[in-house]
Design a protein around this motif. Sequence first.
Motif, PDB file in Angstrom:
ATOM      1  N   GLN A 173       1.980 -27.646  32.044  1.00 31.77           N
ATOM      2  CA  GLN A 173       1.448 -28.905  31.527  1.00 31.77           C
ATOM      3  C   GLN A 173       0.271 -29.415  32.360  1.00 31.77           C
ATOM      4  N   TYR A 213      -2.742 -25.990  32.316  1.00 33.46           N
ATOM      5  CA  TYR A 213      -2.792 -25.244  31.055  1.00 33.46           C
ATOM      6  C   TYR A 213      -4.098 -24.478  30.872  1.00 33.46           C
ATOM      7  N   GLN A 254       4.546 -19.158  24.352  1.00 29.35           N
ATOM      8  CA  GLN A 254       4.483 -20.065  23.206  1.00 29.35           C
ATOM      9  C   GLN A 254       4.387 -21.517  23.653  1.00 29.35           C
ATOM     10  N   PHE A 255       5.123 -21.816  24.713  1.00 28.70           N
ATOM     11  CA  PHE A 255       5.092 -23.183  25.248  1.00 28.70           C
ATOM     12  C   PHE A 255       3.677 -23.541  25.706  1.00 28.70           C
ATOM     13  N   LYS A 297       0.911 -22.289  24.733  1.00 30.23           N
ATOM     14  CA  LYS A 297       0.056 -22.440  23.557  1.00 30.23           C
ATOM     15  C   LYS A 297       0.210 -23.849  22.970  1.00 30.23           C
ATOM     16  N   GLN A 298       1.443 -24.324  22.893  1.00 26.29           N
ATOM     17  CA  GLN A 298       1.694 -25.674  22.373  1.00 26.29           C
ATOM     18  C   GLN A 298       0.978 -26.732  23.214  1.00 26.29           C
ATOM     19  N   ILE A 349      -2.775 -26.587  22.512  1.00 18.78           N
ATOM     20  CA  ILE A 349      -3.121 -27.178  21.209  1.00 18.78           C
ATOM     21  C   ILE A 349      -3.056 -28.705  21.294  1.00 18.78           C
ATOM     22  N   GLN A 350      -2.043 -29.184  21.988  1.00 14.50           N
ATOM     23  CA  GLN A 350      -1.889 -30.624  22.177  1.00 14.50           C
ATOM     24  C   GLN A 350      -3.125 -31.218  22.869  1.00 14.50           C
ATOM     25  N   CYS A 389      -4.589 -20.155  16.290  1.00 16.53           N
ATOM     26  CA  CYS A 389      -3.448 -20.887  16.858  1.00 16.53           C
ATOM     27  C   CYS A 389      -3.441 -22.337  16.384  1.00 16.53           C
ATOM     28  N   ALA A 442      -0.482 -24.164  14.207  1.00 21.50           N
ATOM     29  CA  ALA A 442       0.275 -25.304  14.726  1.00 21.50           C
ATOM     30  C   ALA A 442       0.126 -26.546  13.852  1.00 21.50           C
ATOM     31  N   THR A 443      -1.039 -26.731  13.245  1.00 17.56           N
ATOM     32  CA  THR A 443      -1.302 -28.001  12.552  1.00 17.56           C
ATOM     33  C   THR A 443      -1.504 -27.842  11.048  1.00 17.56           C
TER      34      THR A 443
END
Length: 194
Positions: free
Chosen positions: A94, A97, A131-132, A134-135, A138-139, A170, A174-175
């Motif tokens: 976090q 990233y 994957q985490f 990547k999330q 994207i956030q 990606c 995600a969206t």
Amino acid sequence: MMVDIHKAALWQAVVECDRKYDGIFYYAVKTTGIFCRPSCPSKPPKRENAVFFFDRDEAVQQGYRACKRCRPDLPLSAYDPQQEVINNAKHIMQLEYHKPWTLQSLSQRLGVSPYHLQRLFKQRVGVSPKQFLKQVRIQQAKLLLIKGEHSNTEICFSVGFTDLSQFYRCFRQATGLSPQAYKRSKTRPRGKAK
Ligand SMILES: [Zn+2]
């Protein structure tokens, strides 16, 4: 004195970080002077440097200090070393990233094996570390898009993607939207929505 076959079973538990044995025995490392629970996420010592104790006071009496990670000096219920690994992994991803993390480099930073990290992370978080990450990226990209000060290319690289088409793919996954469409959906003037 413990017989060898018994020690082999204990050693097996150490190698596998087997939580079932927590509270049952401890192992100390001659070279570091530290003692641990079997489930400690630290890398196991060399076999010949490990000493086993069924009583932690005995380890302390022999001059071993409690490990800061698995805290064998605390009651068993007060400490979950595996959750600490997960929390640290999430925290690193976090905050950092944008760095090119691999399972290898992340597990090295955490001092655990890649296999252990992958399995544990999926078990507890529900997705793989990759994957985490990547999330999280994207956030961050969403926040930057809403801010509207950067181009898609700048955003792509600043959040840690290394190629643009991967970023677009990606993001859409995600969206359900392209970065451009997402930005429009968030910056549309009030009152004119829909
Ligand atoms: Zn430990």
